[in-house]
Design a protein around this motif. Structure first.
Motif, short mmCIF file in Angstrom:
data_model
loop_
_atom_site.label_atom_id
_atom_site.label_comp_id
_atom_site.label_asym_id
_atom_site.label_seq_id
_atom_site.Cartn_x
_atom_site.Cartn_y
_atom_site.Cartn_z
N LEU A 274 9.27 10.57 -3.41
CA LEU A 274 10.66 10.58 -3.86
C LEU A 274 10.83 11.12 -5.28
N SER A 275 9.72 11.25 -6.00
CA SER A 275 9.81 11.79 -7.36
C SER A 275 9.81 13.31 -7.38
N GLY A 276 9.71 13.93 -6.20
CA GLY A 276 9.66 15.38 -6.11
C GLY A 276 10.99 16.02 -6.44
N PRO A 277 11.00 17.35 -6.58
CA PRO A 277 12.21 18.06 -6.99
C PRO A 277 13.27 18.18 -5.91
N THR A 278 12.89 18.03 -4.64
CA THR A 278 13.87 18.14 -3.56
C THR A 278 13.76 16.95 -2.62
N ALA B 200 0.82 -1.21 0.00
CA ALA B 200 0.00 0.00 0.00
C ALA B 200 0.85 1.26 0.00
N LEU B 201 2.05 1.17 0.58
CA LEU B 201 2.90 2.35 0.70
C LEU B 201 3.76 2.61 -0.53
N VAL B 202 3.86 1.64 -1.42
CA VAL B 202 4.73 1.80 -2.60
C VAL B 202 4.39 3.05 -3.42
N PRO B 203 3.12 3.25 -3.82
CA PRO B 203 2.83 4.46 -4.62
C PRO B 203 3.03 5.75 -3.84
#
Length: 257
Positions: free
Chosen positions: A198-202, A189-192
């Motif tokens: 983590l895909s964010g810019p910082t 459930a936590l994967v997405p």
């Protein structure tokens, strides 16, 4: 497995899933197993509302809109538990008195103050989040808090009988095999959620993930001393307070990044 997931969505939201799927009563004893997946719906919808509203209105208004949307989706199920928890643990001194107060449908002073403090602090913390990552955090906080809180039924027995329970449901007791399966489901459930963060810019302050499990352990320890078990109200209070601790730790850690 599919029926239990549907049961969890029916139990933890007010949406009419029962119109499209019929499940056995036995499935409702396992709704906690799929609690984090219900967070995909409630947290995801709240995150979407925040993103939409924040584009045209102040951030505090967007935070209130997101919270209000989740309240509508869940029928304030967890907030009702928090109010009863505050009344019971604030006004009760013995196990029997605490359980009696929590069973009372009327809200007391401790319950009102608890809800006011909770909503006010939640709006303040969400408003303090960096805007570009706030929707991802709102989504993750909901799912992660439910994942952490779900382990209460492994740590404590139910404090009442099924006949005394408000919902008439006593959650299933886990054995080692069931607990292992639940750990896997929580991670799934936590994967997405984590992928989105983590895909964010910082950089995201990953240390924040340590705080909700500690909060869960402290609160379940308190419940064990006072009630020698847990109730549905305890579960509702636990998930909201774990979520609140997650937001609090993120805001503090972002201050030092």
């Amino acid at each position: 497995m599919t029926n239990r997931l549907w049961a969890s969505l029916m139990f933890f939201t007010r949406l009419p899933f029962w119109r499209i799927r019929q499940v056995d009563a036995e499935c409702f004893k396992h709704v906690v197993d799929y609690w984090p997946f219900a967070g995909w719906l409630t947290g995801g919808t709240a995150a979407l509302v925040f993103w939409l509203v924040s584009g045209i209105l102040p951030i505090a208004t967007a935070a209130l809109a997101a919270i209000g949307t989740r309240l509508w989706l869940t029928g304030a199920l967890h907030e009702d538990g928090l109010a009863d928890f505050c009344d019971g643990f604030g006004g009760g001194t013995t196990r029997e008195r605490t359980l009696a107060i929590m069973k009372d449908s009327h809200i007391g002073t401790y319950g009102v103050l608890g809800l006011v403090f909770y909503i006010g602090l939640l709006i303040s913390l969400i408003s303090a989040l960096p805007l570009y990552v706030a929707p991802a955090i709102i989504f993750t906080a909901d799912v992660y808090a439910k994942a952490c809180s779900s382990f209460i039924i492994l740590q404590l027995p139910y404090a009442r009988t099924a006949e005394q329970a408000k919902t008439g449901v006593v959650y299933s007791v886990w054995n080692k095999q069931a607990a292992a399966g639940h750990v896997f489901r929580c991670l799934l459930a936590l994967v997405p959620c984590v992928a989105w963060l983590l895909s964010g810019p910082t950089a995201f302050p990953l240390w924040a993930f340590l705080v909700p499990p500690v909060t869960e352990l402290l609160l379940t320890g308190w419940m064990k001393r006072r009630l020698q078990g847990y109730t549905g109200d305890c579960c509702g209070a636990l998930v909201l307070l774990c979520e609140l601790s997650f937001y609090l730790s993120i805001v503090i850690l972002y201050h030092f990044i």
